[in-house]
Design a protein around this motif. Structure first.
Motif, mmCIF file in Angstrom:
data_model
loop_
_atom_site.group_PDB
_atom_site.id
_atom_site.type_symbol
_atom_site.label_atom_id
_atom_site.label_comp_id
_atom_site.label_asym_id
_atom_site.label_seq_id
_atom_site.Cartn_x
_atom_site.Cartn_y
_atom_site.Cartn_z
ATOM 1 N N ALA A 47 -2.998 6.275 -3.823
ATOM 2 C CA ALA A 47 -1.883 5.349 -4.002
ATOM 3 C C ALA A 47 -2.106 4.568 -5.293
ATOM 4 N N SER A 48 -1.048 3.930 -5.780
ATOM 5 C CA SER A 48 -1.139 3.269 -7.076
ATOM 6 C C SER A 48 -0.174 2.087 -7.153
ATOM 7 N N THR A 75 -2.283 2.426 5.295
ATOM 8 C CA THR A 75 -2.167 1.896 3.937
ATOM 9 C C THR A 75 -1.753 0.439 4.000
ATOM 10 N N GLY A 76 -2.286 -0.364 3.068
ATOM 11 C CA GLY A 76 -1.967 -1.792 3.018
ATOM 12 C C GLY A 76 -1.484 -2.183 1.639
ATOM 13 N N ASP A 77 -0.512 -3.121 1.569
ATOM 14 C CA ASP A 77 0.077 -3.463 0.271
ATOM 15 C C ASP A 77 0.068 -4.965 0.002
ATOM 16 N N CYS A 79 -5.034 -0.652 -0.594
ATOM 17 C CA CYS A 79 -6.121 -0.075 0.183
ATOM 18 C C CYS A 79 -5.577 0.979 1.137
ATOM 19 N N MET A 80 -6.453 1.856 1.587
ATOM 20 C CA MET A 80 -6.076 2.860 2.581
ATOM 21 C C MET A 80 -7.314 3.319 3.323
ATOM 22 N N ALA A 81 -7.082 3.912 4.495
ATOM 23 C CA ALA A 81 -8.182 4.428 5.318
ATOM 24 C C ALA A 81 -7.652 5.580 6.145
ATOM 25 N N VAL A 82 -8.533 6.514 6.486
ATOM 26 C CA VAL A 82 -8.170 7.653 7.324
ATOM 27 C C VAL A 82 -9.097 7.670 8.530
ATOM 28 N N SER A 83 -8.567 7.976 9.698
ATOM 29 C CA SER A 83 -9.379 8.005 10.910
ATOM 30 C C SER A 83 -10.341 9.190 10.863
ATOM 31 N N ARG A 132 -2.923 14.751 -12.283
ATOM 32 C CA ARG A 132 -1.955 13.781 -12.800
ATOM 33 C C ARG A 132 -0.740 13.740 -11.892
ATOM 34 N N GLY A 133 -0.177 12.555 -11.731
ATOM 35 C CA GLY A 133 1.002 12.411 -10.894
ATOM 36 C C GLY A 133 1.447 10.963 -10.773
ATOM 37 N N HIS A 134 0.491 10.051 -10.794
ATOM 38 C CA HIS A 134 0.814 8.624 -10.735
ATOM 39 C C HIS A 134 1.154 8.114 -12.137
ATOM 40 N N GLN A 135 2.214 7.353 -12.222
ATOM 41 C CA GLN A 135 2.636 6.815 -13.515
ATOM 42 C C GLN A 135 1.897 5.534 -13.865
ATOM 43 N N LEU A 136 1.422 4.818 -12.859
ATOM 44 C CA LEU A 136 0.703 3.560 -13.068
ATOM 45 C C LEU A 136 -0.705 3.692 -12.479
ATOM 46 N N PRO A 137 -1.589 2.707 -12.732
ATOM 47 C CA PRO A 137 -2.994 2.834 -12.333
ATOM 48 C C PRO A 137 -3.190 3.138 -10.847
ATOM 49 N N VAL A 138 -4.091 4.068 -10.576
ATOM 50 C CA VAL A 138 -4.471 4.393 -9.200
ATOM 51 C C VAL A 138 -5.285 3.228 -8.643
ATOM 52 N N THR A 139 -4.932 2.767 -7.461
ATOM 53 C CA THR A 139 -5.594 1.601 -6.871
ATOM 54 C C THR A 139 -6.554 1.964 -5.746
ATOM 55 N N CYS A 140 -6.277 3.051 -5.013
ATOM 56 C CA CYS A 140 -7.137 3.403 -3.881
ATOM 57 C C CYS A 140 -6.963 4.874 -3.534
ATOM 58 N N LEU A 141 -7.945 5.430 -2.861
ATOM 59 C CA LEU A 141 -7.871 6.805 -2.392
ATOM 60 C C LEU A 141 -8.842 6.997 -1.239
ATOM 61 N N VAL A 142 -8.595 8.042 -0.443
ATOM 62 C CA VAL A 142 -9.513 8.475 0.607
ATOM 63 C C VAL A 142 -9.524 9.996 0.641
ATOM 64 N N ILE A 143 -10.604 10.544 1.205
ATOM 65 C CA ILE A 143 -10.733 11.989 1.374
ATOM 66 C C ILE A 143 -10.658 12.291 2.861
#
Length: 419
Positions: free
Chosen positions: A102-103, A156-158, A144-148, A81-92
Protein backbone atom coordinates in the motif's frame (compact mmCIF):
# COMPACT_ATOMS: atom_id res chain seq x y z
CA UNK A 1 -13.69 -49.15 43.02
CA UNK A 2 -13.16 -45.55 44.20
CA UNK A 3 -9.88 -46.50 45.86
CA UNK A 4 -8.59 -48.14 42.66
CA UNK A 5 -9.48 -45.06 40.58
CA UNK A 6 -7.80 -42.79 43.11
CA UNK A 7 -4.64 -44.94 43.02
CA UNK A 8 -4.49 -44.78 39.20
CA UNK A 9 -4.85 -41.00 39.24
CA UNK A 10 -2.02 -40.75 41.76
CA UNK A 11 0.19 -42.99 39.61
CA UNK A 12 -0.55 -40.87 36.51
CA UNK A 13 0.27 -37.69 38.44
CA UNK A 14 3.55 -39.22 39.62
CA UNK A 15 4.52 -40.03 36.02
CA UNK A 16 3.82 -36.43 34.96
CA UNK A 17 6.15 -34.93 37.56
CA UNK A 18 9.02 -37.31 36.82
CA UNK A 19 10.26 -34.86 34.17
CA UNK A 20 10.84 -31.34 35.47
CA UNK A 21 10.22 -28.30 33.21
CA UNK A 22 14.00 -27.79 32.90
CA UNK A 23 14.51 -31.41 31.87
CA UNK A 24 11.73 -31.10 29.32
CA UNK A 25 13.29 -27.98 27.80
CA UNK A 26 16.68 -29.71 27.65
CA UNK A 27 15.16 -32.79 26.02
CA UNK A 28 13.30 -30.74 23.38
CA UNK A 29 16.40 -28.65 22.58
CA UNK A 30 18.57 -31.74 22.15
CA UNK A 31 15.86 -33.41 20.10
CA UNK A 32 15.65 -30.43 17.74
CA UNK A 33 19.44 -30.23 17.29
CA UNK A 34 19.53 -33.96 16.61
CA UNK A 35 16.86 -33.59 13.94
CA UNK A 36 18.90 -30.86 12.25
CA UNK A 37 21.98 -33.07 12.21
CA UNK A 38 20.02 -36.15 11.10
CA UNK A 39 18.27 -34.61 8.14
CA UNK A 40 21.04 -32.19 7.15
CA UNK A 41 18.93 -29.08 7.20
CA UNK A 42 20.62 -26.33 5.21
CA UNK A 43 18.03 -23.62 5.63
CA UNK A 44 16.23 -21.94 8.45
CA UNK A 45 13.13 -23.68 9.77
CA UNK A 46 10.68 -22.59 12.46
CA UNK A 47 10.84 -24.20 15.89
CA UNK A 48 7.87 -26.55 16.46
CA UNK A 49 6.72 -24.62 19.52
CA UNK A 50 8.09 -21.70 21.54
CA UNK A 51 9.46 -22.69 24.92
CA UNK A 52 9.43 -19.91 27.54
CA UNK A 53 11.99 -19.39 30.24
CA UNK A 54 15.18 -19.57 28.16
CA UNK A 55 17.63 -16.79 27.49
CA UNK A 56 20.05 -15.79 24.78
CA UNK A 57 21.74 -18.19 22.38
CA UNK A 58 20.63 -21.22 24.34
CA UNK A 59 16.96 -20.55 23.72
CA UNK A 60 15.24 -23.30 21.72
CA UNK A 61 13.17 -20.53 20.11
CA UNK A 62 16.38 -19.16 18.56
CA UNK A 63 18.13 -20.85 15.65
CA UNK A 64 21.73 -19.86 14.81
CA UNK A 65 22.16 -18.31 11.38
CA UNK A 66 22.64 -21.27 9.05
CA UNK A 67 23.29 -19.19 5.94
CA UNK A 68 26.40 -17.08 5.56
CA UNK A 69 24.64 -14.28 3.68
CA UNK A 70 26.56 -12.84 0.76
CA UNK A 71 25.95 -9.38 -0.72
CA UNK A 72 23.42 -9.84 -3.53
CA UNK A 73 24.20 -8.71 -7.05
CA UNK A 74 22.34 -5.40 -7.63
CA UNK A 75 21.32 -6.74 -11.05
CA UNK A 76 19.44 -9.58 -9.35
CA UNK A 77 17.12 -7.21 -7.45
CA UNK A 78 13.66 -7.24 -9.05
CA UNK A 79 11.72 -3.97 -9.07
CA UNK A 80 7.92 -4.00 -9.21
CA UNK A 81 6.39 -0.73 -10.35
CA UNK A 82 2.76 0.23 -9.90
CA UNK A 83 2.42 2.73 -7.07
CA UNK A 84 2.53 6.36 -8.13
CA UNK A 85 3.42 7.66 -4.66
CA UNK A 86 5.76 6.33 -1.93
CA UNK A 87 5.13 2.80 -0.69
CA UNK A 88 4.27 2.95 3.02
CA UNK A 89 3.81 -0.70 4.05
CA UNK A 90 3.81 -4.27 2.79
CA UNK A 91 3.41 -7.86 3.97
CA UNK A 92 4.25 -11.27 2.51
CA UNK A 93 1.71 -14.09 2.53
CA UNK A 94 2.60 -16.98 4.89
CA UNK A 95 3.36 -19.27 1.93
CA UNK A 96 5.77 -16.67 0.41
CA UNK A 97 3.77 -16.62 -2.85
CA UNK A 98 2.25 -13.12 -2.70
CA UNK A 99 3.11 -9.60 -1.59
CA UNK A 100 0.50 -7.08 -0.48
CA UNK A 101 1.51 -3.42 -0.60
CA UNK A 102 0.00 0.00 0.00
CA UNK A 103 1.11 3.59 -0.48
CA UNK A 104 0.19 7.24 -0.32
CA UNK A 105 -1.64 6.85 -3.66
CA UNK A 106 -5.05 8.34 -4.09
CA UNK A 107 -5.99 5.84 -6.81
CA UNK A 108 -3.92 2.71 -6.27
CA UNK A 109 -4.42 2.06 -2.59
CA UNK A 110 -3.62 -1.62 -2.27
CA UNK A 111 -1.92 -4.06 -4.61
CA UNK A 112 -1.43 -7.82 -4.60
CA UNK A 113 1.67 -9.12 -6.38
CA UNK A 114 2.79 -12.63 -7.32
CA UNK A 115 6.35 -13.14 -6.13
CA UNK A 116 7.47 -15.62 -8.80
CA UNK A 117 6.23 -13.73 -11.85
CA UNK A 118 6.12 -10.19 -10.47
CA UNK A 119 2.62 -9.76 -11.88
CA UNK A 120 0.09 -7.42 -10.30
CA UNK A 121 -2.89 -9.64 -9.46
CA UNK A 122 -5.25 -7.22 -7.75
CA UNK A 123 -5.63 -3.46 -7.39
CA UNK A 124 -8.15 -1.89 -5.03
CA UNK A 125 -8.92 1.72 -6.00
CA UNK A 126 -9.61 4.33 -3.37
CA UNK A 127 -11.98 7.25 -3.23
CA UNK A 128 -12.39 10.64 -1.63
CA UNK A 129 -12.53 11.08 2.13
CA UNK A 130 -15.91 10.17 3.54
CA UNK A 131 -16.81 7.84 0.68
CA UNK A 132 -15.49 4.60 2.22
CA UNK A 133 -19.01 3.17 2.33
CA UNK A 134 -19.37 3.53 -1.44
CA UNK A 135 -15.81 2.59 -2.47
CA UNK A 136 -13.90 -0.58 -1.76
CA UNK A 137 -10.59 1.04 -0.86
CA UNK A 138 -9.22 3.56 1.59
CA UNK A 139 -9.70 7.28 1.10
CA UNK A 140 -6.42 8.35 2.76
CA UNK A 141 -2.84 7.17 3.18
CA UNK A 142 -2.54 3.53 4.25
CA UNK A 143 0.09 3.37 7.01
CA UNK A 144 0.14 -0.28 8.05
CA UNK A 145 -1.07 -3.77 7.19
CA UNK A 146 -0.97 -7.31 8.54
CA UNK A 147 -1.88 -10.78 7.30
CA UNK A 148 -3.12 -13.63 9.49
CA UNK A 149 -0.86 -16.67 9.89
CA UNK A 150 -3.31 -18.87 7.96
CA UNK A 151 -3.34 -16.39 5.07
CA UNK A 152 -7.11 -15.91 5.28
CA UNK A 153 -7.42 -12.27 6.42
CA UNK A 154 -5.59 -9.08 5.51
CA UNK A 155 -5.94 -5.96 7.67
CA UNK A 156 -5.06 -2.41 6.61
CA UNK A 157 -5.03 0.82 8.62
CA UNK A 158 -5.09 4.42 7.37
CA UNK A 159 -4.74 8.05 8.42
CA UNK A 160 -8.50 8.37 8.54
CA UNK A 161 -8.71 6.21 11.73
CA UNK A 162 -10.11 3.18 9.89
CA UNK A 163 -9.12 -0.50 9.91
CA UNK A 164 -10.33 -2.51 6.93
CA UNK A 165 -10.48 -6.31 6.89
CA UNK A 166 -10.08 -8.09 3.54
CA UNK A 167 -10.29 -11.59 2.16
CA UNK A 168 -6.64 -12.10 1.21
CA UNK A 169 -7.48 -14.52 -1.63
CA UNK A 170 -10.06 -12.38 -3.44
CA UNK A 171 -9.17 -8.87 -2.18
CA UNK A 172 -12.83 -8.43 -1.22
CA UNK A 173 -13.49 -6.10 1.71
CA UNK A 174 -15.21 -7.89 4.57
CA UNK A 175 -15.53 -5.35 7.38
CA UNK A 176 -14.49 -1.92 8.68
CA UNK A 177 -13.40 -1.42 12.29
CA UNK A 178 -13.86 2.05 13.77
CA UNK A 179 -12.86 3.20 17.22
CA UNK A 180 -9.47 4.81 17.01
CA UNK A 181 -9.44 8.59 17.33
CA UNK A 182 -6.38 9.20 15.14
CA UNK A 183 -4.33 7.56 12.40
CA UNK A 184 -3.88 3.78 12.65
CA UNK A 185 -0.10 3.23 12.63
CA UNK A 186 0.43 -0.43 13.49
CA UNK A 187 -1.34 -3.77 12.94
CA UNK A 188 -0.44 -7.35 13.82
CA UNK A 189 -2.30 -10.65 13.98
CA UNK A 190 -1.49 -12.92 16.90
CA UNK A 191 0.15 -15.98 15.35
CA UNK A 192 -2.16 -18.97 15.02
CA UNK A 193 -5.30 -16.93 15.74
CA UNK A 194 -7.57 -14.27 14.22
CA UNK A 195 -6.94 -11.90 17.11
CA UNK A 196 -5.79 -8.52 15.77
CA UNK A 197 -3.81 -5.85 17.63
CA UNK A 198 -3.91 -2.25 16.39
CA UNK A 199 -1.91 0.81 17.42
CA UNK A 200 -2.67 4.43 16.70
CA UNK A 201 -1.50 8.01 16.95
CA UNK A 202 -4.20 8.34 19.62
CA UNK A 203 -1.63 6.61 21.94
CA UNK A 204 -3.64 3.46 22.60
CA UNK A 205 -3.62 -0.20 21.56
CA UNK A 206 -6.85 -1.99 20.71
CA UNK A 207 -7.61 -5.70 20.51
CA UNK A 208 -10.11 -7.10 17.96
CA UNK A 209 -11.53 -10.49 17.02
CA UNK A 210 -11.56 -10.47 13.22
CA UNK A 211 -13.43 -13.76 12.77
CA UNK A 212 -16.36 -12.37 14.77
CA UNK A 213 -15.97 -8.72 13.69
CA UNK A 214 -15.76 -7.81 17.37
CA UNK A 215 -13.96 -5.20 19.46
CA UNK A 216 -12.42 -6.65 22.63
CA UNK A 217 -10.50 -4.06 24.68
CA UNK A 218 -8.31 -0.93 24.72
CA UNK A 219 -4.89 -0.54 26.38
CA UNK A 220 -3.48 2.82 27.49
CA UNK A 221 0.01 3.86 28.53
CA UNK A 222 2.05 5.61 25.81
CA UNK A 223 2.59 9.35 26.17
CA UNK A 224 3.12 10.03 22.45
CA UNK A 225 1.95 8.60 19.15
CA UNK A 226 2.56 4.86 18.67
CA UNK A 227 4.71 4.32 15.60
CA UNK A 228 5.01 0.53 15.38
CA UNK A 229 3.57 -2.74 16.68
CA UNK A 230 4.36 -6.45 16.45
CA UNK A 231 3.30 -9.76 18.00
CA UNK A 232 3.94 -13.50 17.83
CA UNK A 233 2.25 -16.51 19.43
CA UNK A 234 1.92 -15.30 23.00
CA UNK A 235 -1.07 -13.22 24.03
CA UNK A 236 0.97 -10.03 24.12
CA UNK A 237 2.34 -7.41 21.74
CA UNK A 238 5.18 -4.88 21.65
CA UNK A 239 4.97 -1.24 20.56
CA UNK A 240 7.29 1.69 19.92
CA UNK A 241 6.16 4.99 21.38
CA UNK A 242 7.69 7.68 19.22
CA UNK A 243 8.98 10.60 21.23
CA UNK A 244 7.94 9.26 24.60
CA UNK A 245 11.18 7.26 24.26
CA UNK A 246 9.74 3.92 25.31
CA UNK A 247 9.22 0.45 23.98
CA UNK A 248 6.36 -1.38 25.70
CA UNK A 249 5.39 -5.00 26.12
CA UNK A 250 1.65 -5.38 26.64
CA UNK A 251 0.46 -8.47 28.54
CA UNK A 252 -3.14 -8.78 27.41
CA UNK A 253 -4.57 -11.27 29.98
CA UNK A 254 -2.90 -9.50 32.92
CA UNK A 255 -3.82 -6.05 31.57
CA UNK A 256 -0.29 -4.92 32.42
CA UNK A 257 2.71 -3.56 30.56
CA UNK A 258 6.50 -3.51 30.80
CA UNK A 259 8.34 -0.29 29.83
CA UNK A 260 11.79 -0.29 28.19
CA UNK A 261 14.14 2.69 27.77
CA UNK A 262 17.25 3.00 25.59
CA UNK A 263 16.94 5.23 22.51
CA UNK A 264 17.66 8.96 22.60
CA UNK A 265 15.32 9.93 19.76
CA UNK A 266 11.88 9.06 18.47
CA UNK A 267 11.46 5.28 18.27
CA UNK A 268 9.93 4.75 14.84
CA UNK A 269 9.90 0.97 14.27
CA UNK A 270 9.98 -2.32 16.13
CA UNK A 271 9.82 -6.06 15.43
CA UNK A 272 10.03 -9.24 17.49
CA UNK A 273 12.88 -11.62 16.62
CA UNK A 274 11.49 -14.46 18.71
CA UNK A 275 9.31 -14.74 21.81
CA UNK A 276 12.04 -13.26 24.01
CA UNK A 277 13.95 -10.73 21.89
CA UNK A 278 13.12 -7.74 19.68
CA UNK A 279 14.82 -5.08 17.59
CA UNK A 280 13.92 -1.39 17.25
CA UNK A 281 15.11 1.66 15.33
CA UNK A 282 14.96 5.40 16.01
CA UNK A 283 15.45 8.74 14.29
CA UNK A 284 18.70 9.22 16.24
CA UNK A 285 20.18 6.64 13.87
CA UNK A 286 20.41 3.87 16.46
CA UNK A 287 19.34 0.22 16.26
CA UNK A 288 18.74 -1.60 19.56
CA UNK A 289 18.44 -5.26 20.53
CA UNK A 290 16.26 -6.04 23.54
CA UNK A 291 15.56 -8.97 25.80
CA UNK A 292 12.10 -9.02 27.32
CA UNK A 293 13.60 -9.62 30.77
CA UNK A 294 15.83 -6.51 30.69
CA UNK A 295 14.64 -2.90 30.78
CA UNK A 296 17.74 -1.65 28.92
CA UNK A 297 18.97 -2.72 25.47
CA UNK A 298 21.27 -5.73 25.24
CA UNK A 299 23.10 -4.08 22.33
CA UNK A 300 22.92 -0.73 20.54
CA UNK A 301 24.44 0.26 17.18
CA UNK A 302 24.76 4.05 17.08
CA UNK A 303 24.67 5.87 13.72
CA UNK A 304 23.87 2.54 12.12
CA UNK A 305 23.51 4.04 8.62
CA UNK A 306 26.09 6.79 9.03
CA UNK A 307 25.73 10.59 9.01
CA UNK A 308 24.12 13.01 6.57
CA UNK A 309 24.61 16.71 5.90
CA UNK A 310 21.15 18.24 6.41
CA UNK A 311 21.00 21.99 5.90
CA UNK A 312 24.61 22.37 6.97
CA UNK A 313 24.22 20.19 10.06
CA UNK A 314 25.60 16.71 10.55
CA UNK A 315 22.76 14.39 11.55
CA UNK A 316 22.45 10.60 11.62
CA UNK A 317 20.29 8.92 9.00
CA UNK A 318 16.92 8.03 10.49
CA UNK A 319 16.16 4.36 10.89
CA UNK A 320 12.80 4.12 9.13
CA UNK A 321 12.24 0.36 9.33
CA UNK A 322 13.65 -2.81 10.88
CA UNK A 323 13.05 -6.46 10.00
CA UNK A 324 14.02 -9.77 11.55
CA UNK A 325 14.05 -13.24 10.07
CA UNK A 326 11.98 -14.97 12.75
CA UNK A 327 13.90 -17.14 15.21
CA UNK A 328 17.28 -16.42 13.61
CA UNK A 329 20.33 -14.18 13.85
CA UNK A 330 19.55 -12.20 10.69
CA UNK A 331 18.30 -8.60 10.85
CA UNK A 332 17.80 -5.83 8.29
CA UNK A 333 17.48 -2.06 8.66
CA UNK A 334 16.36 0.63 6.23
CA UNK A 335 16.84 4.38 5.97
CA UNK A 336 17.33 6.89 3.16
CA UNK A 337 21.11 6.38 3.08
CA UNK A 338 21.00 4.66 -0.37
CA UNK A 339 21.39 1.18 1.09
CA UNK A 340 19.73 -1.52 3.17
CA UNK A 341 21.94 -3.04 5.85
CA UNK A 342 21.99 -6.66 6.94
CA UNK A 343 23.12 -7.47 10.48
CA UNK A 344 23.90 -10.51 12.57
CA UNK A 345 23.02 -10.59 16.26
CA UNK A 346 25.67 -12.57 18.12
CA UNK A 347 26.87 -13.41 21.62
CA UNK A 348 23.39 -14.10 22.91
CA UNK A 349 21.90 -10.95 21.33
CA UNK A 350 24.53 -8.83 23.07
CA UNK A 351 26.29 -7.70 19.90
CA UNK A 352 25.26 -6.37 16.48
CA UNK A 353 27.63 -7.22 13.63
CA UNK A 354 27.15 -5.63 10.17
CA UNK A 355 27.09 -8.22 7.40
CA UNK A 356 26.68 -6.30 4.15
CA UNK A 357 25.08 -3.30 2.42
CA UNK A 358 22.50 -3.64 -0.34
CA UNK A 359 22.31 -0.56 -2.61
CA UNK A 360 18.79 0.88 -2.76
CA UNK A 361 18.07 4.54 -3.52
CA UNK A 362 15.16 6.21 -1.73
CA UNK A 363 13.34 6.04 1.58
CA UNK A 364 13.12 2.40 2.62
CA UNK A 365 9.79 2.58 4.44
CA UNK A 366 9.24 -1.14 5.08
CA UNK A 367 11.20 -4.38 5.04
CA UNK A 368 9.99 -7.98 5.29
CA UNK A 369 11.84 -11.29 5.14
CA UNK A 370 10.20 -14.26 3.47
CA UNK A 371 9.32 -17.07 5.86
CA UNK A 372 11.98 -19.29 4.29
CA UNK A 373 14.61 -16.53 4.44
CA UNK A 374 15.45 -16.75 0.73
CA UNK A 375 14.46 -13.20 -0.16
CA UNK A 376 13.89 -9.78 1.40
CA UNK A 377 11.21 -7.35 0.20
CA UNK A 378 11.62 -3.58 0.51
CA UNK A 379 9.02 -0.88 0.03
CA UNK A 380 10.74 2.20 -1.39
CA UNK A 381 9.53 5.76 -1.92
CA UNK A 382 10.68 9.27 -2.62
CA UNK A 383 9.39 10.36 0.81
CA UNK A 384 9.24 9.06 4.35
CA UNK A 385 6.03 7.15 5.04
CA UNK A 386 4.92 9.54 7.81
CA UNK A 387 5.82 12.92 6.32
CA UNK A 388 7.50 15.03 3.66
CA UNK A 389 10.62 16.26 5.44
CA UNK A 390 12.86 15.31 2.50
CA UNK A 391 12.28 14.23 -1.08
CA UNK A 392 14.67 12.06 -3.11
CA UNK A 393 13.77 12.77 -6.73
CA UNK A 394 15.92 10.03 -8.24
CA UNK A 395 14.18 7.33 -6.16
CA UNK A 396 11.51 5.08 -7.68
CA UNK A 397 8.27 4.40 -5.81
CA UNK A 398 8.41 0.63 -6.01
CA UNK A 399 8.57 -2.82 -4.42
CA UNK A 400 12.06 -4.37 -4.50
CA UNK A 401 12.57 -8.14 -4.14
CA UNK A 402 16.12 -8.85 -2.97
CA UNK A 403 17.34 -12.47 -3.27
CA UNK A 404 19.42 -13.66 -0.34
CA UNK A 405 22.09 -16.05 -1.50
CA UNK A 406 24.15 -17.90 1.03
CA UNK A 407 26.41 -20.83 1.73
CA UNK A 408 24.87 -23.50 3.90
CA UNK A 409 26.79 -24.28 7.09
CA UNK A 410 25.96 -27.24 9.31
CA UNK A 411 24.81 -26.50 12.85
CA UNK A 412 27.26 -27.01 15.66
CA UNK A 413 27.46 -30.55 16.99
CA UNK A 414 27.71 -29.19 20.52
CA UNK A 415 24.69 -28.16 22.51
CA UNK A 416 24.46 -24.41 23.10
CA UNK A 417 25.48 -22.99 26.45
CA UNK A 418 22.83 -23.49 29.06
CA UNK A 419 21.11 -26.31 27.14
Amino acid sequence: SPSLGRRRRQEAAAEEVEETPQEKKLRLAKQYLEELRQYGESCLAPVPAPIPGRRGWGSPTHIPLLLQVQPPDPASIRVLRGHQLPVTCLVISPDDRFIFSASKDGALIKCKWEVESGKKLCVVPGGKKGTEDRHMGHASHVLCMAVSSDGKYLATGDRNKLIMIWDAATCKRLHIFTGHRDAVSGLSFRKGTHQLYSASHDRCVKVWNVAENAYMETLFGHQDIITGLDSLSRECCVTSGGRDGTVRLWKIPEESQLVFYGHQGSIDCIQLINEEHMVSGADDGSVALWGLTKKKPLAVARQAHGMQDAQGLQQPYWISTVAALRNSDLLATGSHSANVKLWKSSEGFRKLEPLCNIPLVGFVNCLKFSAAGDFLVAGVGQEHRLGRWWRIKEAKNSICIIPLKGRATPPSSEAPNGS
